[in-house]
Design an enzyme around this catalytic site. Structure first.
Site, mmCIF file in Angstrom:
data_model
loop_
_atom_site.group_PDB
_atom_site.id
_atom_site.type_symbol
_atom_site.label_atom_id
_atom_site.label_comp_id
_atom_site.label_asym_id
_atom_site.label_seq_id
_atom_site.Cartn_x
_atom_site.Cartn_y
_atom_site.Cartn_z
ATOM 1 N N ARG A 35 0.715 29.156 30.129
ATOM 2 C CA ARG A 35 0.811 27.747 30.374
ATOM 3 C C ARG A 35 2.123 27.121 30.223
ATOM 4 O O ARG A 35 2.268 26.275 29.302
ATOM 5 C CB ARG A 35 -0.319 27.104 29.709
ATOM 6 C CG ARG A 35 -1.759 27.509 30.137
ATOM 7 C CD ARG A 35 -2.847 26.568 29.528
ATOM 8 N NE ARG A 35 -4.079 26.692 30.019
ATOM 9 C CZ ARG A 35 -5.190 26.080 30.036
ATOM 10 N NH1 ARG A 35 -5.162 24.973 29.103
ATOM 11 N NH2 ARG A 35 -6.274 26.721 30.333
ATOM 12 N N ASP B 77 -4.946 23.117 19.845
ATOM 13 C CA ASP B 77 -5.284 23.259 21.366
ATOM 14 C C ASP B 77 -3.913 23.404 22.226
ATOM 15 O O ASP B 77 -3.033 24.367 21.895
ATOM 16 C CB ASP B 77 -6.090 22.109 21.777
ATOM 17 C CG ASP B 77 -6.780 22.292 23.422
ATOM 18 O OD1 ASP B 77 -6.927 23.395 23.726
ATOM 19 O OD2 ASP B 77 -6.954 21.409 23.804
ATOM 20 N N ASP C 65 -0.514 18.006 26.826
ATOM 21 C CA ASP C 65 -1.248 18.105 27.792
ATOM 22 C C ASP C 65 -0.962 16.767 28.484
ATOM 23 O O ASP C 65 -1.015 15.680 28.057
ATOM 24 C CB ASP C 65 -2.926 17.880 27.601
ATOM 25 C CG ASP C 65 -3.215 19.108 27.147
ATOM 26 O OD1 ASP C 65 -2.408 20.227 27.260
ATOM 27 O OD2 ASP C 65 -4.602 19.460 26.807
#
Length: 368
Positions: free
Chosen positions: A247, A191, A195
């Site tokens: 990102r 993923d 995060d």
């Protein structure tokens, strides 16, 4: 004479260009390299190994106050195995699960394949200096509902999803505060690489080397989650290397100070966001990809007409190969306090300031 000129030119090019291989094999930096404020705090001291906890004084930005295991003893990991239900003494899982502060180091080079996500308790430092430490080919790190965690000098790659619920992030910071991630290598996870979500704040992400990945870094849980409006994250002195798509970071609602980072040819965009975040891009070095439609640094997601008024500012950035920031907005400078502030250099100096991004190869009795 001509051959001498060629040889000199090749030598100068070798020393001037940061190599991807260096990031993979751990950096050994020439003593004359320009050190950024974090590295200048400790790397010139050849006795770093006799006072490892001094590193806790070296963070900058919103994660400045992170002390990790500074007030605890040194704990040496001697065993790379992993047992999630009954961790053995000497393993990394045993160390991070202890309730007391610990400064965790490694007895030798090792590759740790975790069988489930590694839940890191409060007041812990994972310090890879002096060894080549990889966490790879299994679930990786989770910092959940804790405070004061430092992760320094390890390689995290090829992370897998955990059957018990983790998506396969390299490092997930969830409802946590005072976190500092420094001098790590991150690549090829299921993923995201990092995060920072669900009301996490007071985070600094610095001196890391990112490569070969799609969704690199997410700041903010989702557009509807209001708790992230108070999120404050500093992203400084990192290298976003080859093979990254998007990102770097993507921000939702909170505030991100993105300073003195190097960006090498992203595939879609570099810095993005949604839900009206505040982003200040300061002194970065952007090298655009060859694809004409991807040369814009920024991207506003799911944005209506109001997005043009979002506070996304740029100052002293360098734009190469046709890179451009996009519609600039109002600059909102970080409201640092208590020593969190640091000198941000002009973007032209970033190739030098980030030349040691990723884990350093440190030897006892020598400067790193």
């Amino acid at each position: 004479m001509a051959s001498l000129v060629v040889i000199v030119s090749l030598l100068l090019a070798a020393f001037a260009s940061p190599l991807l291989e260096t990031a993979h094999s751990y950096n050994v930096t020439a003593p004359r390299v320009s050190l950024n404020p974090i590295d200048a705090c400790w790397r010139r001291n050849p006795k770093w190994a006799t006072n490892r906890q001094a590193l806790a004084h070296c963070a900058v930005g919103y994660g400045k106050a992170a002390i990790g295991g500074k007030n605890g003893p040194i704990y040496v990991v001697t065993n790379p195995s992993d047992n999630p239900t009954r961790p053995s003494p000497g393993t990394l899982r045993y160390a991070v699960s202890q309730p007391k502060p610990l400064w965790i180091t490694f007895a030798r080079d090792m590759v740790i394949v975790l069988k489930s996500q590694l839940m890191i308790n409060s007041y812990k430092t994972i310090d890879g200096r002096g060894a080549k430490v990889e966490i790879a080919n299994g679930p990786c790190l989770r910092i959940r509902q804790v405070k004061h965690v430092i992760i320094h000098g390890i390689s995290i790659h090829d992370c897998k999803a955990d059957p018990n619920g983790m998506d396969g992030d390299g490092i997930r910071v969830f409802q946590s505060t005072h976190v500092w991630i420094d001098h790590c290598f991150l690549s090829r996870c299921h993923d995201g690489l990092i995060d920072v979500i669900v009301s996490s704040t007071a985070v600094t992400i610095s001196n890391n080397y990112f490569t070969q990945h799609d969704k690199v870094m997410l700041l903010g849980h989702d557009d509807s989650y209001m708790g992230d409006k108070d999120m404050r994250v500093t992203i400084a002195f990192n290298t976003f290397g080859p093979g990254l798509i998007e990102r770097m970071p993507r921000v939702r609602r909170g505030y991100a100070h993105v300073a003195n980072n190097r960006y090498e040819k992203w595939q879609m965009y570099a810095i993005g966001g949604s839900a009206n975040p505040i982003i200040f891009s300061e002194g970065n070095y952007f090298v655009a990809p060859e694809k004409r439609s991807s040369k814009q640094v920024t991207k506003r997601m799911m944005a209506g007409p109001d997005s043009k008024r979002w506070k996304w500012g740029t100052s002293r950035d360098v734009f190469m190969n046709g890179a451009f920031f996009g519609p600039p907005g109002v600059i909102v400078r970080p409201l640092y306090k208590g020593g969190e502030g640091f000198r941000v250099a002009h973007g032209s100096l970033v190739p030098s300031l980030t030349s040691s991004a990723g884990p350093l190869r440190c030897y006892v009795g020598r400067i790193c």
